[in-house]
Design an enzyme around this catalytic site. Structure first.
Site, PDB file in Angstrom:
ATOM      1  N   ASP A  30       1.005  -1.357   0.013  1.00  0.00           N
ATOM      2  CA  ASP A  30      -0.093  -0.108  -0.073  1.00  0.00           C
ATOM      3  C   ASP A  30       0.825   1.125   0.000  1.00  0.00           C
ATOM      4  O   ASP A  30       1.855   1.336   0.805  1.00  0.00           O
ATOM      5  CB  ASP A  30      -0.907  -0.106   1.268  1.00  0.00           C
ATOM      6  N   ASN A  86     -13.018  -2.957   3.250  1.00  0.00           N
ATOM      7  CA  ASN A  86     -13.836  -1.948   3.259  1.00  0.00           C
ATOM      8  C   ASN A  86     -14.922  -2.144   1.881  1.00  0.00           C
ATOM      9  O   ASN A  86     -14.452  -2.370   0.887  1.00  0.00           O
ATOM     10  CB  ASN A  86     -13.252  -0.497   3.041  1.00  0.00           C
ATOM     11  N   GLN A  93     -14.125   2.792   2.062  1.00  0.00           N
ATOM     12  CA  GLN A  93     -13.824   2.525   0.680  1.00  0.00           C
ATOM     13  C   GLN A  93     -13.283   3.735  -0.248  1.00  0.00           C
ATOM     14  O   GLN A  93     -14.149   4.609  -0.247  1.00  0.00           O
ATOM     15  CB  GLN A  93     -14.627   1.652   0.007  1.00  0.00           C
ATOM     16  N   HIS A  99     -10.656  -5.096  -2.688  1.00  0.00           N
ATOM     17  CA  HIS A  99      -9.212  -5.427  -2.102  1.00  0.00           C
ATOM     18  C   HIS A  99      -9.020  -5.553  -0.597  1.00  0.00           C
ATOM     19  O   HIS A  99     -10.269  -5.407  -0.173  1.00  0.00           O
ATOM     20  CB  HIS A  99      -8.463  -4.255  -2.674  1.00  0.00           C
ATOM     21  N   HIS A 101      -6.948  -5.532   2.871  1.00  0.00           N
ATOM     22  CA  HIS A 101      -5.703  -5.174   3.401  1.00  0.00           C
ATOM     23  C   HIS A 101      -5.178  -6.107   4.240  1.00  0.00           C
ATOM     24  O   HIS A 101      -5.877  -6.711   5.275  1.00  0.00           O
ATOM     25  CB  HIS A 101      -6.215  -3.650   4.364  1.00  0.00           C
TER      26      HIS A 101
HETATM   27  P1  AMP Z   1      -9.696   1.610   0.678  1.00  0.00           P
HETATM   28  O1  AMP Z   1      -9.907   2.858   1.378  1.00  0.00           O
HETATM   29  O2  AMP Z   1     -10.233   0.320   1.476  1.00  0.00           O
HETATM   30  O3  AMP Z   1     -10.379   1.768  -0.544  1.00  0.00           O
HETATM   31  O4  AMP Z   1      -8.166   1.271   0.422  1.00  0.00           O
HETATM   32  C1  AMP Z   1      -7.606   1.829  -0.579  1.00  0.00           C
HETATM   33  C2  AMP Z   1      -6.091   1.983  -0.383  1.00  0.00           C
HETATM   34  O5  AMP Z   1      -5.344   1.846  -1.670  1.00  0.00           O
HETATM   35  C3  AMP Z   1      -5.607   2.993   0.559  1.00  0.00           C
HETATM   36  O6  AMP Z   1      -4.981   2.451   1.610  1.00  0.00           O
HETATM   37  C4  AMP Z   1      -4.625   3.599  -0.154  1.00  0.00           C
HETATM   38  O7  AMP Z   1      -3.675   3.975   0.362  1.00  0.00           O
HETATM   39  C5  AMP Z   1      -4.214   2.510  -1.248  1.00  0.00           C
HETATM   40  N1  AMP Z   1      -3.849   3.185  -2.517  1.00  0.00           N
HETATM   41  C6  AMP Z   1      -4.436   3.830  -3.403  1.00  0.00           C
HETATM   42  N2  AMP Z   1      -3.800   4.028  -4.525  1.00  0.00           N
HETATM   43  C7  AMP Z   1      -2.516   3.185  -4.537  1.00  0.00           C
HETATM   44  C8  AMP Z   1      -1.722   2.842  -5.442  1.00  0.00           C
HETATM   45  N3  AMP Z   1      -1.738   3.400  -6.623  1.00  0.00           N
HETATM   46  N4  AMP Z   1      -0.866   2.098  -5.106  1.00  0.00           N
HETATM   47  C9  AMP Z   1      -0.759   1.540  -3.746  1.00  0.00           C
HETATM   48  N5  AMP Z   1      -1.620   1.800  -2.990  1.00  0.00           N
HETATM   49  C10 AMP Z   1      -2.725   2.523  -3.358  1.00  0.00           C
END
Ligand code: AMP
Ligand code: ZN
Length: 136
Positions: A30, A86, A93, A99, A101
């Protein structure tokens, strides 16, 4: 899915720090980690969230979570690990491609994955049990 960043990352169109890859999944670091080793399990096929995910992918995602949790624990020596997933904006989300975590935890870390416990009242408990029975 056009314009889905996780479709592009999962399928290798956008580079990422990849910890694992197979035919159906990619696991990446992440970019905004809650802790050292915070990783994301991305299916290569697009599903917006858990509701849309097919059963086979859901099963495989959990098996992969188990595998990666073990590898992270061995590699990083974390003291615990949260699996977080999420669905929907109000649930946190921000990327609308399913995805999971994997958040390694360390004694006295500041990851802050907590909530304020409420109270399960008899009334609400009975309401939920009745409503969920209708769903069986
Ligand atoms: P969520 O809030 O559950 O949708 O999680 C999205 C996650 O994706 C967050 O923890 C972000 O830090 C991560 N994220 C967003 N864009 C990228 C990216 N390009 N590469 C890696 N992680 C990302
Ligand atoms: Zn996608």
């Amino acid at each position: 899915m056009d314009n889905c960043i996780f479709c592009k990352i999962a399928n290798g169109e956008i580079p990422s720090a990849t910890l694992y890859e197979d035919e159906e999944f990619r696991v990446i670091l992440d970019l905004g980690p809650a802790s050292k080793g915070h990783s994301l399990i991305l299916p290569k096929a697009h599903a917006a969230n858990l509701y849309e995910l097919d059963d086979e992918t859901a099963g495989k995602a959990m098996i992969l979570a188990k595998k990666m949790a073990g590898r992270l624990q061995k590699a990083l020596g974390c003291d615990g690990l949260n699996v977080v997933q999420n669905n929907g904006e109000c649930a946190g989300q921000t990327v609308f491609h399913f995805h999971m975590h994997l958040i390694p935890r360390y004694i006295n870390d500041d990851a802050g994955l907590t909530w304020k416990p409420g109270t399960l009242t008899e009334e609400v408990k009975e309401e939920i049990l009745a409503r969920m029975k209708e769903q069986q």
